[in-house]
Design an enzyme around this catalytic site. Structure first.
Site, short mmCIF file in Angstrom:
data_model
loop_
_atom_site.label_atom_id
_atom_site.label_comp_id
_atom_site.label_asym_id
_atom_site.label_seq_id
_atom_site.Cartn_x
_atom_site.Cartn_y
_atom_site.Cartn_z
CD GLU A 241 13.15 57.76 74.87
OE1 GLU A 241 13.48 57.36 73.73
OE2 GLU A 241 12.20 57.28 75.51
CD GLU B 27 19.25 58.74 77.72
OE1 GLU B 27 20.16 57.93 77.95
OE2 GLU B 27 18.04 58.40 77.58
CB CYS C 112 9.34 52.14 74.82
SG CYS C 112 9.56 53.83 75.37
CB SER D 111 16.70 56.13 75.53
OG SER D 111 16.27 56.71 76.74
CE LYS E 248 6.55 46.92 77.62
NZ LYS E 248 7.62 47.88 77.95
CD GLU F 22 10.46 46.15 79.88
OE1 GLU F 22 11.10 47.00 79.23
OE2 GLU F 22 9.22 46.23 80.06
CD GLU G 110 18.93 44.32 83.38
OE1 GLU G 110 18.65 44.78 82.26
OE2 GLU G 110 18.79 43.12 83.68
CB CYS H 69 1.94 48.95 72.04
SG CYS H 69 3.59 49.39 72.61
#
Length: 679
Positions: free
Chosen positions: A283, A286, A303, A323, A362, A365, A370, A507
Site C-alpha cells: 500500500e 502504491e 483494509c 488502495s 470479513k 469479504e 475476486e 478492529c
C-alpha cells in the site's frame, strides 16, 4: 432537599456521591459501584429510554428512568426498593412473553442480557402467554443471522445502524402489538444496504442478531486427518479473547491463543500482523507512486471490508482512489494457497485456510468472487473472536493455565507496525513508518506518530517527509466517514491519505469481538493500549525490517508492486448495486393505460429527502385524481447516487428532484402522458 447532603452531591442507596459532570443517574450509580440493569442504554449511543429497566426511585419524585434523568444536587436515589423491583420484574415478564423461549439452543445462551436480568430478579415463571406467531429467521448473509422471534423491541440495532453508520437499515414498523424491528419493507439483510459490520449484533441484548457461525465447519476441518488446517490470528483478537476467560481487556494473550488452537487441532498458526506488514509495503509503495505522479489522491485505505462495500455502493467516483492492496486477511489467504502449499508440499484442495478475525464483514469479504480461484477460496473459513472462544470452551481447554506457544515459522511473526493495524489510526501510522524512510532515504528513529492516535471520531495530521508535506486523515464510524467525504467533495478539506474504519475504535470494536460491557468505551481504550504495548515490546517495529517479509519477497514476490505481487496481493473494485428487486409498489394503478413512478429510497437519495418526495407524489396523484392510472413505489438504486434524489417515470430517470420542481415534473412527464394516451 436534604440539608445534610453536600451542595454538589446526591445519595445513592445510602452512599453520598459528589457530582462531577455526570450526565445521568446511571453514571452516578456507577461511581458508587452500583450497576443498574438496562437494555437500551449504551455509552456511545443516544439516550433512548425505551426499555424502562433502569427505573430507580427518587425521593419526592417517584420512579424515574436512570438513563434519561440528570442528577441534581440533593437527590436521594434508591435503586432496589419494592416498587423498583416490582416494576422491573413486570417489565422483564412482558419481554419474556414476547420472546422466543428456546434459550438452550440460542447463540446467546448464558451470554444474554435478558436471561441474566431475569435470573438476577428471581423470575421463575411468566404470567403472560407466549407469542403465537413464529416469524422466519433471516440467514441470507454470510455474516449475520436475524431472528425476529427473539427481538424485544429495545431499538438498540436501530440506533447503532443509524448513529454509528448513518445507514439505518432497521426501523420500527407497524403499530401496537404488531410492532416489529426490521429492514425496509420486510426485506432480508442481503437485499438492503447492510455492510455486514455487526455493530447491531454487538449491541443486541438477546439473540435477535448474532454472528453467523462457521464453528461446525471449523470442527469438521480440524478433525479430518486428510486436511491441513492453517489459521491466521488478527491483531485485535489477541487483546480481547482473554476477556471471556476472566482476563482483563487489553491483556495480550497471543501465545495462549496459539496454544489453544494447537490443542484443538490446527496444524499451523500464523500471525495476521505478518500480512499486515505485507499490506503496509504494498500500500505504501502504491501511495509513493501516486504521490510522485500527483494522481488518484487522496489514497483511501481498503483494509476494512464494510468501508469497501459502502464505497462501492455510494462513492463510485472514489473507487479508483481506494488502495488496490488487499486486506491483511486476504493477503495471507493468498500466501497460504499460493506459497505455503508449495513449502508444505500439500495440494491446495487439501489446505483449509482459517482466519480468526474481530470482524463479521470479513466473512463476506472472503466470499467475494475476486478471492476465489478455480472454485477454491483464498480463505475458506472466517471465525470471529466469539466463535473462537466457543471452540476453546467446547474443547474443555483451561485458557488461563495454558503455557504460551510461538507462531509457526517462517511466516509467523509480524512487526509492531502490523500489530497496531487493529486500532484506529494504526494503518496510517504503520504506513508512515515505511513511507518516511521510502520518501526521505533516511532511517526513522522515532517510530511513534502520536499525532494520528486517539479515539476522536475524525483526526488529521500533517507529516513532513524531508520537505514534502503529507496530509493524512483518520476516521472511524461510517457516519463520520460520510461527513468527511462530503467536506472533501466540496473542497473544504484536502488530504493525501485517508484511513477509514467502520467500527468504533477500529478492529478492536469489531462486530465479532466479545460482547459489549457496561462501559464499552473503557474496554476499547484498554484494548487499544494493549496493542500499543505489544508494539512497544516488539523487537521489530517497522514492516520493512521484518525478516519474514524480506524472506517472502526474496523467495516469491521479488519486489513490492511486482507483477506477481500485483496478481496475488492486489484487487479491484466495482460499483455494487444495492438491491436487485423490482419496484416495491405502494399504490397500484388499475387502468391498463398507466404510468409507473419509482422513487429511489437508497441511502444517498433517502438522506436527501426522497422519502418525503414519495409522500408528495402520492398526494399529487390524489390532487389530480389519477390514483387509478399512476402506480407509485420505491426502488433502492437508480445508479445516480451523486445526482439524487432520483425518480424513474416509466423508463426515464429524473435526477435532482426537490419539492420545488416535483410538481412541474409530475405535470410534464406524467399528466401530459396520461392526457396524450386518453386522446
Amino acid at each position: 432537599m436534604n440539608e445534610k447532603i453536600a451542595k454538589k452531591a446526591v445519595v445513592v442507596d445510602g452512599q453520598e456521591i459528589i457530582l462531577n459532570g455526570e450526565k445521568n443517574i446511571l453514571e452516578v450509580a456507577k461511581k458508587a459501584n452500583i450497576e443498574i440493569p438496562t437494555f437500551c442504554y449504551h455509552s456511545d449511543l443516544s439516550v433512548y429510554g425505551a426499555c424502562r429497566m433502569c427505573l430507580v426511585e427518587v425521593e419526592g419524585r417517584g420512579l424515574m428512568p436512570a438513563c434519561s434523568t440528570s442528577p441534581e444536587a440533593g437527590m436521594v436515589i434508591k435503586t432496589t426498593t419494592s416498587r423498583v423491583l416490582q416494576a422491573r420484574r413486570m417489565i422483564v415478564e412482558f419481554y419474556l412473553a414476547n420472546h422466543e423461549r428456546d434459550c438452550t439452543v440460542c447463540e446467546r445462551n448464558l451470554n444474554c442480557r435478558l436471561q441474566a436480568i431475569a435470573a438476577s430478579l428471581g423470575i421463575d415463571e411468566v404470567r403472560f402467554g407466549e407469542r403465537e406467531e413464529k416469524l422466519p429467521r433471516d440467514t441470507s448473509t454470510f455474516s449475520l443471522v436475524r431472528d425476529p422471534n427473539r427481538c424485544i423491541l429495545c431499538g438498540d440495532c436501530v440506533r447503532a445502524c443509524k448513529e454509528i453508520e448513518n445507514i439505518g437499515i432497521y426501523d420500527f414498523t407497524q403499530r401496537g402489538s404488531q410492532t416489529k424491528v426490521e429492514p425496509a419493507f420486510g426485506k432480508k439483510l442481503s437485499e438492503v444496504e447492510c455492510v455486514y459490520c455487526g455493530q447491531c449484533s454487538v449491541r443486541c441484548p438477546t439473540g435477535a442478531l448474532v454472528v453467523k457461525s462457521e464453528v461446525n465447519s471449523a470442527w469438521e476441518a480440524v478433525l479430518d486427518s486428510d486436511l491441513m488446517v492453517v489459521a491466521q490470528i488478527a491483531p485485535a483478537v489477541r487483546v480481547a479473547i482473554g476477556e471471556a476467560f476472566g482476563l482483563p481487556p487489553g491483556e495480550i494473550t497471543t501465545g495462549k491463543i496459539v496454544a489453544a488452537l494447537k490443542k484443538i487441532g490446527f496444524d499451523r498458526v500464523y500471525d495476521t500482523a505478518f500480512s499486515a506488514d505485507l499490506t503496509v509495503i504494498e500500500e505504501a509503495e502504491e501511495f509513493f507512486r501516486r504521490l510522485q505522479k500527483g494522481e488518484r489522491l487522496p489514497q483511501f485505505t481498503s483494509c476494512c471490508p464494510s468501508w469497501v462495500i459502502y464505497a462501492e455502493r455510494n462513492y463510485p467516483f472514489y473507487l479508483e482512489n481506494l488502495s488496490s492492496a488487499r486486506s491483511p486477511q486476504q493477503m495471507f489467504g493468498s500466501v497460504i494457497k499460493n506459497f505455503i502449499y508449495e513449502a508444505e508440499n500439500t495440494p491446495r484442495e487439501k489446505i483449509v485456510s482459517v482466519s480468526i478475525m474481530p470482524c463479521t464483514a470479513k466473512k463476506f469479504e472472503a466470499r467475494r468472487p475476486e478471492f476465489i480461484h478455480d472454485e477454491i477460496p483464498d480463505v475458506d473459513i472466517v471465525l470471529t473472536a466469539q466463535e473462537t472462544i466457543r471452540m476453546i470452551k467446547t474443547a474443555n481447554i483451561d485458557f488461563k493455565e495454558l503455557d504460551p506457544l510461538p507462531f509457526d515459522v517462517p511466516l509467523g511473526a509480524g512487526s509492531g507496525a502490523g500489530v497496531i493495524f487493529g486500532v484506529t489510526g494504526g494503518v496510517t501510522e504503520a504506513v508512515l513508518r515505511y513511507a518516511y524512510e521510502r520518501l526521505t532515504g533516511q532511517e526513522l528513529k522515532e517510530v511513534e506518530f502520536k499525532g494520528v492516535r486517539g479515539m476522536d471520531s475524525t483526526r488529521e495530521a500533517e507529516v513532513d517527509f524531508g520537505g514534502r508535506k503529507v496530509k493524512v486523515a483518520i476516521v472511524h464510524g461510517l457516519a463520520n466517514a460520510q461527513k468527511l467525504v462530503k467536506d472533501m467533495r466540496s473542497g473544504e478539506r484536502y488530504y493525501d491519505f485517508v484511513e477509514v474504519m467502520n467500527c468504533p475504535g477500529g478492529c478492536i470494536g469489531g462486530g465479532g469481538m466479545p460482547l459489549e460491557y457496561p462501559d464499552y468505551q473503557e474496554v476499547l481504550r484498554r484494548r487499544a493500549e494493549g496493542l500499543y504495548n505489544a508494539d512497544r515490546l516488539s523487537v521489530v517495529r517497522k514492516a520493512q525490517d521484518n525478516p519474514s517479509i524480506k524472506f517472502l519477497y526474496e523467495k516469491w514476490l521479488k519486489e513490492a508492486n511486482s507483477e506477481i505481487a500485483e496478481h496475488h496481493l492486489h484487487t479491484y473494485y466495482y460499483s455494487r448495486r444495492r438491491i436487485s428487486d423490482e419496484m416495491i409498489r405502494i399504490q397500484e394503478a388499475k387502468s391498463a393505460q398507466k404510468v409507473d413512478i419509482a422513487v429511489c429510497v437508497g441511502t444517498s437519495c433517502y438522506l436527501k429527502g426522497s422519502y418525503d418526495l414519495l409522500q408528495e407524489l402520492l398526494e399529487l396523484t390524489k390532487e389530480y385524481g389519477v390514483e387509478d392510472r399512476v402506480s407509485v413505489g420505491a426502488t433502492f438504486c437508480l445508479e445516480r447516487c451523486t445526482e439524487g434524489p432520483n425518480i424513474r417515470i416509466n423508463e426515464e430517470v429524473f435526477s435532482g428532484i426537490s419539492k420545488d420542481n416535483l410538481r412541474q415534473i409530475f405535470e410534464e412527464a406524467v399528466l401530459s402522458k396520461l392526457v396524450a394516451e386518453t386522446h
